[in-house]
Enzyme design. Structure first.
Site, PDB file in Angstrom:
ATOM      1  N   GLU A   4      35.087  -8.755  13.630  1.00  0.00           N
ATOM      2  CA  GLU A   4      33.641  -8.886  13.376  1.00  0.00           C
ATOM      3  C   GLU A   4      32.803  -8.282  14.492  1.00  0.00           C
ATOM      4  O   GLU A   4      31.941  -8.941  15.084  1.00  0.00           O
ATOM      5  CB  GLU A   4      33.274 -10.359  13.175  1.00  0.00           C
ATOM      6  CG  GLU A   4      33.965 -10.961  11.956  1.00  0.00           C
ATOM      7  CD  GLU A   4      33.452 -12.330  11.560  1.00  0.00           C
ATOM      8  OE1 GLU A   4      33.022 -13.081  12.449  1.00  0.00           O
ATOM      9  OE2 GLU A   4      33.489 -12.663  10.360  1.00  0.00           O
TER      10      GLU A   4
ATOM     11  N   GLU B 294      38.936 -11.721   5.245  1.00  0.00           N
ATOM     12  CA  GLU B 294      38.497 -13.120   5.375  1.00  0.00           C
ATOM     13  C   GLU B 294      37.590 -13.466   4.215  1.00  0.00           C
ATOM     14  O   GLU B 294      36.599 -12.777   3.968  1.00  0.00           O
ATOM     15  CB  GLU B 294      37.686 -13.341   6.656  1.00  0.00           C
ATOM     16  CG  GLU B 294      38.487 -13.379   7.914  1.00  0.00           C
ATOM     17  CD  GLU B 294      37.635 -13.752   9.130  1.00  0.00           C
ATOM     18  OE1 GLU B 294      36.671 -14.537   8.989  1.00  0.00           O
ATOM     19  OE2 GLU B 294      37.937 -13.243  10.214  1.00  0.00           O
TER      20      GLU B 294
HETATM   21  C1  BGP Z   1      34.524 -15.537  10.916  1.00  0.00           C
HETATM   22  C2  BGP Z   1      35.559 -15.458  12.001  1.00  0.00           C
HETATM   23  C3  BGP Z   1      36.654 -16.416  11.922  1.00  0.00           C
HETATM   24  C4  BGP Z   1      36.372 -17.686  11.179  1.00  0.00           C
HETATM   25  C5  BGP Z   1      35.395 -17.588  10.042  1.00  0.00           C
HETATM   26  C6  BGP Z   1      34.855 -18.895   9.536  1.00  0.00           C
HETATM   27  O1  BGP Z   1      33.299 -15.286  11.463  1.00  0.00           O
HETATM   28  O2  BGP Z   1      36.140 -14.182  12.093  1.00  0.00           O
HETATM   29  O3  BGP Z   1      37.211 -16.522  13.198  1.00  0.00           O
HETATM   30  O4  BGP Z   1      36.366 -18.787  11.909  1.00  0.00           O
HETATM   31  O5  BGP Z   1      34.325 -16.770  10.329  1.00  0.00           O
HETATM   32  O6  BGP Z   1      33.875 -19.382  10.399  1.00  0.00           O
HETATM   33  P1  BGP Z   1      33.842 -20.870  10.888  1.00  0.00           P
HETATM   34  O7  BGP Z   1      35.167 -21.118  11.485  1.00  0.00           O
HETATM   35  O8  BGP Z   1      32.734 -20.950  11.857  1.00  0.00           O
HETATM   36  O9  BGP Z   1      33.601 -21.660   9.661  1.00  0.00           O
END
Ligand code: BGP
Length: 486
Positions: free
Chosen positions: A203, A384
């Site tokens: 990201e 993701e």
């Molecule tokens: C993205 C990241 C992840 C992950 C996901 C969910 O931004 O790459 O590392 O964690 O989001 O976010 P969160 O864990 O804050 O719910």
């Protein structure tokens, strides 16, 4: 009719700082994430610090778009008696065989994980890599191979060796390009034949809000962020160049956080704002994938007086060695209004929201896939996507119909992009396929998994794994190559 290509890479995704644990084992050095506390929706994560002279300790805020402010003489440090979610996380370090067997049982074709940079180079600038760290990932990749699961490996996922933050100021320092090149060389040489798919920086576009977490840059200035991003672009291009030399069969991808943005109305001013906000993310793929700095960004830098320190080959490298595919995360869509351009999280009256206030948008993947494919014509991989929710474990079961419904819409949306629009999609790795620590809040309570892990926000629990209903649902989806959505 088969909607998904036969070689579609179904799987799940994780990141070392949220999953791996073993943070103080195997010769690993500290990463920036290792000094971050846990938190929740209402209690924000903090960074811990110590003044080595006076022995004084304390907590610093990690607010988005704000500098890290520490008292004079204080440095980020691990404190005794504080709980750090990354230190144990959900202990993949000691459970990798069990976890990979679960992934295989679901039929995974791909397994996204990250290598923790500080496990390979504990200080980031070491002359020699840490053999024990290299061996750990060798063992993991061998285990995946046993089940014919392809690793998809992020080289830096919200972690960077702490030493590179303290003594170099993170990615705004060009020396990091050399350290990363060295790291990439070690990874590609060692794991040649074992890992085909790589992502450079997780990201990368989130550097605008979180320069410390994304790039180890403690200050908040547009100049520093622009320089850090530039250095990361060059490092990414050098990684592509290196893999061409070491193993041209490998593919190096970019990793972008993307969400469709809707105008609150048909007021043209709102649409102009959408254009601007979309460019906040697309600038990063324009450079890393398109190979050049777009004019809109050059004009913006000119207006703001931002200047870049560049090397003589930088622009040549960017042009000649773009990333070969785009991996992206997409969870939700966003609404903007020109009446309040900086306001995020405007409610979309057409959509429901998750318990954490993320809009649940069944069309966001098809929209994103089309936007990125129309612009770059490169293969895409949804690396993701998933739903963070609070689960109840009752008698060893979790009935997570809400997660199944979210993921079903996602798979439909991808399938539409493939068969209605002809987008080239390599795969889907569902985020946090096994419950892991949340990156944003630092809690366990926000669970994305198809597998439940018995751990709470303070790390208490047995660490035992349980299959949720969504586990069996996804297993059927994979088995039927996306035909049977239950
Ligand atoms: C993205 C990241 C992840 C992950 C996901 C969910 O931004 O790459 O590392 O964690 O989001 O976010 P969160 O864990 O804050 O719910």
């Amino acid at each position: 009719m088969t909607l998904f290509p036969t070689d579609f890479l179904w799987g799940g995704a994780t990141a070392a700082n949220q999953y791996e644990g073993g943070a103080l084992e195997g010769g690993k050095g500290l990463s920036i994430c290792d000094v971050l506390t846990g938190g929740s929706l209402t209690k924000k994560r903090k960074l811990t610090w110590k003044n080595p002279q006076s022995g004084e300790t304390g907590y610093a805020d990690l607010a988005p778009r704000k500098p890290l402010v520490l008292p004079e003489g204080a440095v980020p440090a691990v404190l005794e008696n504080e709980y750090y979610p990354s230190h144990k996380a959900v202990d993949f370090y000691h459970h990798y065989k069990e976890d990979i067997a679960l992934a295989a049982e679901m039929g995974f074709k791909a397994f996204r994980m990250s290598v923790n940079w500080a496990r390979i180079f504990p200080n980031g600038d070491d002359a020699m890599p840490n053999e024990e760290g290299l061996q750990f990932y060798d063992d993991v990749f061998d285990e995946l191979k046993k089940y014919n699961i392809e690793p998809l490996v992020t080289m830096s996922h919200y972690e960077i060796p702490l030493n590179l933050v303290l003594n170099y100021g993170g990615w705004k320092n060009r020396k990091l390009i050399d350290f990363f090149e060295n790291y990439a060389r070690v990874l590609f040489t060692r794991y040649k034949g074992k890992v085909k798919y790589w992502l450079t920086f997780n990201e990368i576009d989130n550097i605008k809000g979180y320069p410390l977490i994304c790039a180890g840059v403690p200050e908040y200035s547009e100049q520093a962020i622009a320089q850090a991003a530039h250095n990361m672009f060059v490092a990414s291009a050098k990684a592509v160049k290196l893999k061409n030399e070491i193993d041209p069969d490998m593919m190096v991808g970019q990793m972008l956080a993307y969400m469709p943005i809707y105008p609150i109305s048909c007021n043209p001013k709102d649409q102009l704002l959408v254009l601007e906000k979309e460019r906040d993310a697309l600038f990063f793929s324009d450079v890393q994938v398109g190979g050049y700095y777009p004019n809109y960004k050059l004009k913006e830098y000119e207006r703001k007086g931002i200047t870049l320190e560049t090397g003589k080959d930088d622009f040549y490298l960017l042009r000649e060695y773009p990333c070969e595919f785009i991996g992206f995360s997409c969870y939700k869509s966003m609404v903007v209004s020109s009446e309040d351009p900086e306001k995020r999280n405007l409610k979309n009256p057409y959509l429901k929201e998750s318990e954490w206030g993320w809009a649940i948008d069944p069309d966001c993947l098809r929209l994103t896939l089309n936007t990125l494919y129309d612009r770059y014509h490169k293969p895409l991989w949804i690396v993701e996507n998933g739903l963070g929710a609070e689960d109840q474990l009752v008698d060893g079961k979790v009935h997570d119909s809400y997660r199944i419904s979210y993921l079903r819409d996602s798979v439909k949306s991808i399938s539409d992009a493939i068969h209605l629009d002809g987008v080239e999609v390599m795969g889907l790795t569902v985020w946090g396929w096994i419950d892991i620590v949340s990156a944003g809040t630092g809690e366990m309570k926000k669970r994305y998994g198809l597998v439940y892990v018995d751990l709470d926000d303070e790390g208490h629990g047995t660490c035992k794994r349980y299959r949720k209903d969504s586990f069996y649902w996804y297993q059927n989806v994979i088995l039927s190559n996306g035909e049977n959505l239950g």
